[in-house]
Design a protein around this motif. Structure first.
Motif, PDB file in Angstrom:
ATOM      1  N   GLY A 186      29.240  41.645  42.696  1.00 46.80           N
ATOM      2  CA  GLY A 186      28.190  41.482  41.547  1.00 46.80           C
ATOM      3  C   GLY A 186      28.756  40.228  40.767  1.00 46.80           C
ATOM      4  O   GLY A 186      28.869  39.918  39.964  1.00 46.80           O
ATOM      5  N   THR A 236      23.623  41.112  43.433  1.00 51.59           N
ATOM      6  CA  THR A 236      23.341  41.674  41.914  1.00 51.59           C
ATOM      7  C   THR A 236      22.580  42.951  41.514  1.00 51.59           C
ATOM      8  O   THR A 236      21.176  43.091  42.501  1.00 51.59           O
ATOM      9  CB  THR A 236      23.460  40.266  40.635  1.00 51.59           C
ATOM     10  OG1 THR A 236      22.953  40.576  39.830  1.00 51.59           O
ATOM     11  CG2 THR A 236      21.660  39.972  41.427  1.00 51.59           C
ATOM     12  N   MET A 279      32.610  43.916  38.275  1.00 50.34           N
ATOM     13  CA  MET A 279      31.483  44.608  38.503  1.00 50.34           C
ATOM     14  C   MET A 279      31.880  45.711  39.226  1.00 50.34           C
ATOM     15  O   MET A 279      31.340  47.272  38.226  1.00 50.34           O
ATOM     16  CB  MET A 279      31.266  44.085  39.737  1.00 50.34           C
ATOM     17  CG  MET A 279      30.204  45.325  40.020  1.00 50.34           C
ATOM     18  SD  MET A 279      30.466  45.980  41.368  1.00 50.34           S
ATOM     19  CE  MET A 279      29.075  46.758  42.322  1.00 50.34           C
TER      20      MET A 279
END
Length: 396
Positions: free
Chosen positions: A188, A210, A250
């Motif tokens: 993330g 991501t 994340m």
């Protein structure tokens, strides 16, 4: 790039009915009931204190009593109510736990959905990237400061937002014990700032993943010339070796059904002497869903983990080396983001219209309130596959 739809669906503007409509006639007893609830938080309707709620549309009462937090947030977006100190008002309501007293159909739907589907699996894992992180780098550049770091700063010795974010990034690097030449995974990776910092300050090479196309494109440009690879990739697809693994902001998108799989992935990517840092918002009570307003408008399919959920999901895979809570720093971080974006609204494109602005303002102030009353925490958890010989000493 995905932009907010402000003419149809949940962003559409609603118009008030005539004053003589049935809604207006029925408002008086509903107003009394609504006022009685607010009084439990020492909030008054149309009062003269800065945290008192100013009513702009009498339909507010029926809407909120029927739909709970979803209707309350939507009514603010529609201009049906205001408060001079929005964060203080929301903190008072949360402290009085009124969010648990009034629930709507949105809560029931999310509870049912949580039992039927894995909301963070397959293509649904990319939805938060498309809906939130792909809104536009112009919005985030205006809000987040010099570094595009969309997570809690570390204010222990910092005097401003930029210093707090650099202190947080350095804290993660020091907790991981980064050394030149190490291969590092950022799960993330956002706009790439953490990996860039680690590569420049600590001489590592790394991979960042991501689910946001906008973030991936920006991060590749930001990290150009550094030994960093940025991928548009789901964490579940990873199966390769890294010396260190970290995740900053994340895990809130992983979901309780996937916590074990997340930790299994990290474990297979780490050697026996590796370390991982999990930086995540957390909640005091285990749940399987988020607030319905947050789910619809800000972070679809998100949820906050609890201590028990993290511990259960990592049990047997890792040794818990350190658990650090600095959640009160998030209130200060959010205040800085609020100040930045409020000062910059006039410079942003017209697609960020007044309803979007009120939505974003409500999101930031509600988040401040959550951390201020300690209903949400910010944790950095350090884990090792087999335990650090002689014991782990966490830097602060």
């Amino acid at each position: 790039m995905r932009t907010p739809d402000v003419s149809h669906g949940p962003h559409a503007t609603r118009h008030a009915p005539p004053a003589s409509s049935p809604c207006a006639v029925a408002a008086s007893p509903l107003r009394r009931r609504f006022a009685a609830l607010l009084a439990e938080a020492d909030v008054r309707l149309d009062g003269d204190r800065p945290w008192d709620l100013q009513v702009r549309d009498e339909r507010l009462f029926a809407r909120v009593l029927a739909t709970g937090s979803l209707g309350f947030g939507e009514a603010y977006m529609d201009g049906w109510w205001d408060a001079a100190q929005l964060d203080v008002l929301l903190a008072r309501l949360l402290q009085a736990r009124l969010d648990r007293r009034v629930r709507g159909i949105g809560d029931l739907w999310l509870a049912l959905r949580a039992t039927l589907i894995n909301a963070q699996a397959g293509r649904r894992a990319y939805r938060v990237g498309e809906r939130h992180y792909d809104l536009g780098n112009d919005l985030y550049r205006a809000m987040l400061g010099r570094r595009l770091v969309y997570s809690c700063g570390y204010w222990r010795e910092a005097a401003d937002l930029d210093a707090a974010q650099e202190a947080k990034l350095d804290l993660v690097c020091r907790k991981l014990g980064l050394q030149p030449g190490m291969r590092v995974l950022d799960i993330g990776c956002g706009w790439g700032e953490a990996l860039k910092f680690a590569a420049e300050r600590y001489g590592v090479r790394g991979v960042g993943i991501t689910v946001s196309r906008e973030q991936a494109a920006f991060a590749r440009e930001l990290c150009a010339g550094l030994p960093i690879e940025i991928r548009l990739q789901d964490y579940r697809e990873l199966d390769e070796r890294f010396d260190r693994v970290f995740s900053i902001g994340m895990f809130e998108h992983v979901g309780v059904r996937n916590y074990r799989r997340y930790f299994e992935m990290v474990r297979r990517c780490l050697p026996a002497d590796g370390l991982t840092v999990l930086h995540t918002i957390g909640t005091n009570v285990s749940t399987n869903r988020t607030d319905p307003w947050i789910d619809r408008y800000i972070f679809p399919n998100s949820m906050l983990p609890s201590v028990a959920q993290i511990a259960a999901a990592s049990e047997g895979l890792f040794v818990l080396e350190d658990w650090h809570n600095f959640g009160t720093d998030y209130d200060r971080t959010l205040q800085a983001w609020r100040d930045n974006i409020e000062a910059a609204w006039h410079t942003l494109p017209a697609r960020y219209d007044e309803r979007f602005r009120r939505m974003w303002r409500y999101y930031l102030h509600a988040s401040m309130a959550m951390f201020r009353v300690r209903h949400a925490q910010l944790w950095q958890v350090v884990l090792s596959p087999e335990g650090v010989p002689g014991g782990y000493v966490a830097p602060r």
